[in-house]
Design a protein around this motif. Structure first.
Motif, mmCIF file in Angstrom:
data_model
loop_
_atom_site.group_PDB
_atom_site.id
_atom_site.type_symbol
_atom_site.label_atom_id
_atom_site.label_comp_id
_atom_site.label_asym_id
_atom_site.label_seq_id
_atom_site.Cartn_x
_atom_site.Cartn_y
_atom_site.Cartn_z
ATOM 1 N N GLY A 184 0.820 -1.201 0.000
ATOM 2 C CA GLY A 184 0.000 0.000 0.000
ATOM 3 C C GLY A 184 0.854 1.250 0.000
ATOM 4 N N PRO A 185 0.380 2.354 -0.587
ATOM 5 C CA PRO A 185 1.147 3.598 -0.637
ATOM 6 C C PRO A 185 1.022 4.383 0.658
ATOM 7 C CG PRO A 185 -0.929 3.930 -1.751
ATOM 8 C CD PRO A 185 -0.906 2.485 -1.303
ATOM 9 N N MET A 186 1.888 5.393 0.795
ATOM 10 C CA MET A 186 1.859 6.239 1.976
ATOM 11 C C MET A 186 0.879 7.400 1.837
ATOM 12 S SD MET A 186 3.880 4.871 4.113
ATOM 13 C CE MET A 186 4.040 6.196 5.300
ATOM 14 N N ARG A 187 0.459 7.712 0.607
ATOM 15 C CA ARG A 187 -0.369 8.888 0.374
ATOM 16 C C ARG A 187 -1.548 8.532 -0.511
ATOM 17 N NH1 ARG A 187 4.803 10.351 1.028
ATOM 18 N NH2 ARG A 187 5.285 12.266 2.148
ATOM 19 N N GLY A 188 -2.467 9.507 -0.700
ATOM 20 C CA GLY A 188 -3.629 9.311 -1.559
ATOM 21 C C GLY A 188 -4.876 9.063 -0.748
ATOM 22 N N ARG A 189 -6.014 9.532 -1.223
ATOM 23 C CA ARG A 189 -7.260 9.427 -0.469
ATOM 24 C C ARG A 189 -8.042 8.162 -0.797
ATOM 25 N NH1 ARG A 189 -8.449 14.108 2.084
ATOM 26 N NH2 ARG A 189 -10.624 13.478 2.351
ATOM 27 N N ALA A 190 -7.959 7.697 -2.034
ATOM 28 C CA ALA A 190 -8.664 6.470 -2.411
ATOM 29 C C ALA A 190 -7.887 5.257 -1.912
ATOM 30 C CB ALA A 190 -8.828 6.406 -3.928
ATOM 31 N N ILE A 191 -8.555 4.114 -1.852
ATOM 32 C CA ILE A 191 -7.861 2.864 -1.573
ATOM 33 C C ILE A 191 -7.052 2.489 -2.811
ATOM 34 C CG2 ILE A 191 -8.158 0.405 -1.123
ATOM 35 C CD1 ILE A 191 -10.579 1.112 0.555
ATOM 36 N N GLU A 192 -5.787 2.222 -2.606
ATOM 37 C CA GLU A 192 -4.899 1.973 -3.736
ATOM 38 C C GLU A 192 -3.807 1.009 -3.285
ATOM 39 O OE1 GLU A 192 -2.751 4.650 -7.230
ATOM 40 O OE2 GLU A 192 -3.667 5.577 -5.481
ATOM 41 N N TYR A 193 -3.465 0.049 -4.126
ATOM 42 C CA TYR A 193 -2.408 -0.893 -3.760
ATOM 43 C C TYR A 193 -1.900 -1.623 -4.995
ATOM 44 C CZ TYR A 193 -6.569 -3.975 -3.520
ATOM 45 O OH TYR A 193 -7.743 -4.635 -3.784
ATOM 46 N N HIS A 194 -0.709 -2.193 -4.849
ATOM 47 C CA HIS A 194 -0.134 -3.066 -5.856
ATOM 48 C C HIS A 194 -0.096 -4.488 -5.305
ATOM 49 C CE1 HIS A 194 2.235 0.191 -8.309
ATOM 50 N NE2 HIS A 194 0.931 0.266 -8.448
ATOM 51 N N VAL A 195 -0.412 -5.437 -6.141
ATOM 52 C CA VAL A 195 -0.312 -6.853 -5.815
ATOM 53 C C VAL A 195 0.759 -7.444 -6.717
ATOM 54 C CG1 VAL A 195 -1.482 -9.082 -5.892
ATOM 55 C CG2 VAL A 195 -2.693 -7.066 -5.039
ATOM 56 N N SER A 196 1.713 -8.174 -6.131
ATOM 57 C CA SER A 196 2.810 -8.721 -6.932
ATOM 58 C C SER A 196 3.115 -10.148 -6.522
ATOM 59 C CB SER A 196 4.064 -7.852 -6.778
ATOM 60 O OG SER A 196 4.486 -7.822 -5.417
ATOM 61 N N GLY A 197 3.716 -10.892 -7.462
ATOM 62 C CA GLY A 197 4.081 -12.278 -7.227
ATOM 63 C C GLY A 197 4.752 -12.847 -8.458
ATOM 64 N N PRO A 198 4.971 -14.165 -8.486
ATOM 65 C CA PRO A 198 5.663 -14.788 -9.623
ATOM 66 C C PRO A 198 4.965 -14.587 -10.961
ATOM 67 C CG PRO A 198 5.572 -16.286 -7.747
ATOM 68 C CD PRO A 198 4.690 -15.125 -7.408
ATOM 69 N N TRP A 199 3.660 -14.299 -10.957
ATOM 70 C CA TRP A 199 2.899 -14.098 -12.193
ATOM 71 C C TRP A 199 3.056 -12.681 -12.731
ATOM 72 C CZ3 TRP A 199 -0.169 -9.997 -11.379
ATOM 73 C CH2 TRP A 199 -0.420 -9.671 -10.058
#
Length: 350
Positions: free
Chosen positions: A182-197
């Motif tokens: 998850g990021p440190m800033r921003g008002r909306a829910i926001e995230y990156h999902v990462s893995g082997p794919w």
């Protein structure tokens, strides 16, 4: 209370390491094991227990004990002091929050909940639901929500830290080795999902978070930029590449690889602060500038410092596998699998 019997050979081995560390004290890395010039200083710090996946918060490291039986708080004064939580189940990682509850959040997948520990004493303060089998957690600093990835990597659940109210669970279908950042800033829910794919970006209001885009680059480790909420730094699985991944420039929608660097060895862990990226291979800590606002010339991440941290270490620390990286206020801390020591590296001046 019974006594734990430790074999004489183990005592002898530990005594040998401690004698070597006493002689070493704090070793300055003038050159790495491969002869390359180093910048900065490397200190070996003994701690009470071997830990993994450390998190830095306000002068202390927080980390699962390597056998996943407790959480440790390591205060790094002149003599490191370790506080241990009560026994509890621990998932893939933990996260620390000072903004709302001053707590450490510990996912417990088999119990279907997240445990909340006091940040100062690590006493259990409560538990709450965070979607199915939560295992990997992070905090979206802008929306003040805990993000919990399910153990099988199928879903991410957001929980508002004020009131501990579930905001929704989104399907991500990322697989069991996936992580959420998850990021440190921003008002909306926001995230990156990462893995082997690969790596994917998600954004939206509670209950309507949507997939923005995904890139099919296999990810070994990742961390988010502390300023630009759309950007992550990725250690590519099976290669020596470090990538900056973010939104396409010029207002175009979607994600792309914005810049990259080759390190001549696989990146095992990666971290970032407001201005720097720290990439640890088995023997070196390489430092890059984030350039989050101005962009990277020729789509390249240019190294600005490199520290060879294995030279001068006693056996068996010289060959011990890394188990985590945490970026502190003035130093970068590496943990070692199977060994109760930290490698503490001074942040090079840029």
């Amino acid at each position: 209370m019974g006594f734990v019997r430790t074999p004489v050979r183990r005592f002898a081995a530990l005594a040998g390491v401690l004698a070597a560390l006493t002689a070493l004290a704090a070793c300055t890395a003038g050159s790495g094991p491969d002869g390359e010039a180093g910048v900065g200083d490397v200190a070996v710090r003994p701690v009470t227990v071997a830990v993994r996946e450390p998190v830095w918060s306000d002068g202390a490291l927080f980390a699962p004990v390597e056998d996943n039986s407790r959480v440790a708080r390591i205060d790094l004064g002149e003599r490191p002091r370790t506080t241990l939580s009560p026994p509890l189940e621990i998932g893939h990682d933990i996260v620390v929050d000072r903004g709302v509850r001053d707590a450490v959040y510990v996912p417990q997948p088999s119990l279907g909940r997240v445990a909340m520990l006091g940040r100062r004493d690590l006493r259990l303060a409560g538990t709450f639901r965070a979607g199915p089998a939560p295992s990997s957690v992070d905090i979206d600093g802008g929306s003040r929500a805990l993000l919990a990835m399910s153990k099988d990597g199928s879903a991410v659940t957001a929980v508002r830290l004020r009131g501990l109210r579930t905001l929704g669970t989104e399907p991500v279908r990322a697989g069991p080795d996936a992580e959420v950042d998850g990021p440190m800033r921003g008002r909306a829910i926001e995230y990156h999902v990462s893995g082997p794919w690969g790596i994917a970006g998600y954004k939206g209001e509670p209950g309507s978070v949507k997939l923005l885009d995904r890139i099919d680059v296999p990810v070994h480790r990742s961390t988010v930029d502390q300023i630009d909420v759309t950007r992550s730094y990725v250690a590519e699985e099976g290669t020596d590449r470090l990538l900056a991944v973010g939104e396409r420039p010029g207002g175009a929608k979607g994600l792309e690889v914005l810049a990259q660097a080759r390190l001549d060895a696989p990146v095992e862990y990666v971290g970032a602060d407001d201005v720097r990226i720290y990439a640890a291979t088995a023997t070196r800590l390489v430092v890059f500038e984030t350039e989050a606002f101005v962009g990277h010339e020729d789509a390249r991440l240019e190294p600005v410092a490199s520290v060879g941290f294995r030279a001068g270490l006693p056996d068996p620390l010289r060959t011990a596998r890394l188990s985590g990286l945490a970026v502190g206020d003035e130093r970068v801390h590496l943990t070692l699998s199977g060994h109760p020591y930290l490698l503490s590296i001074g942040n090079p001046e840029l």
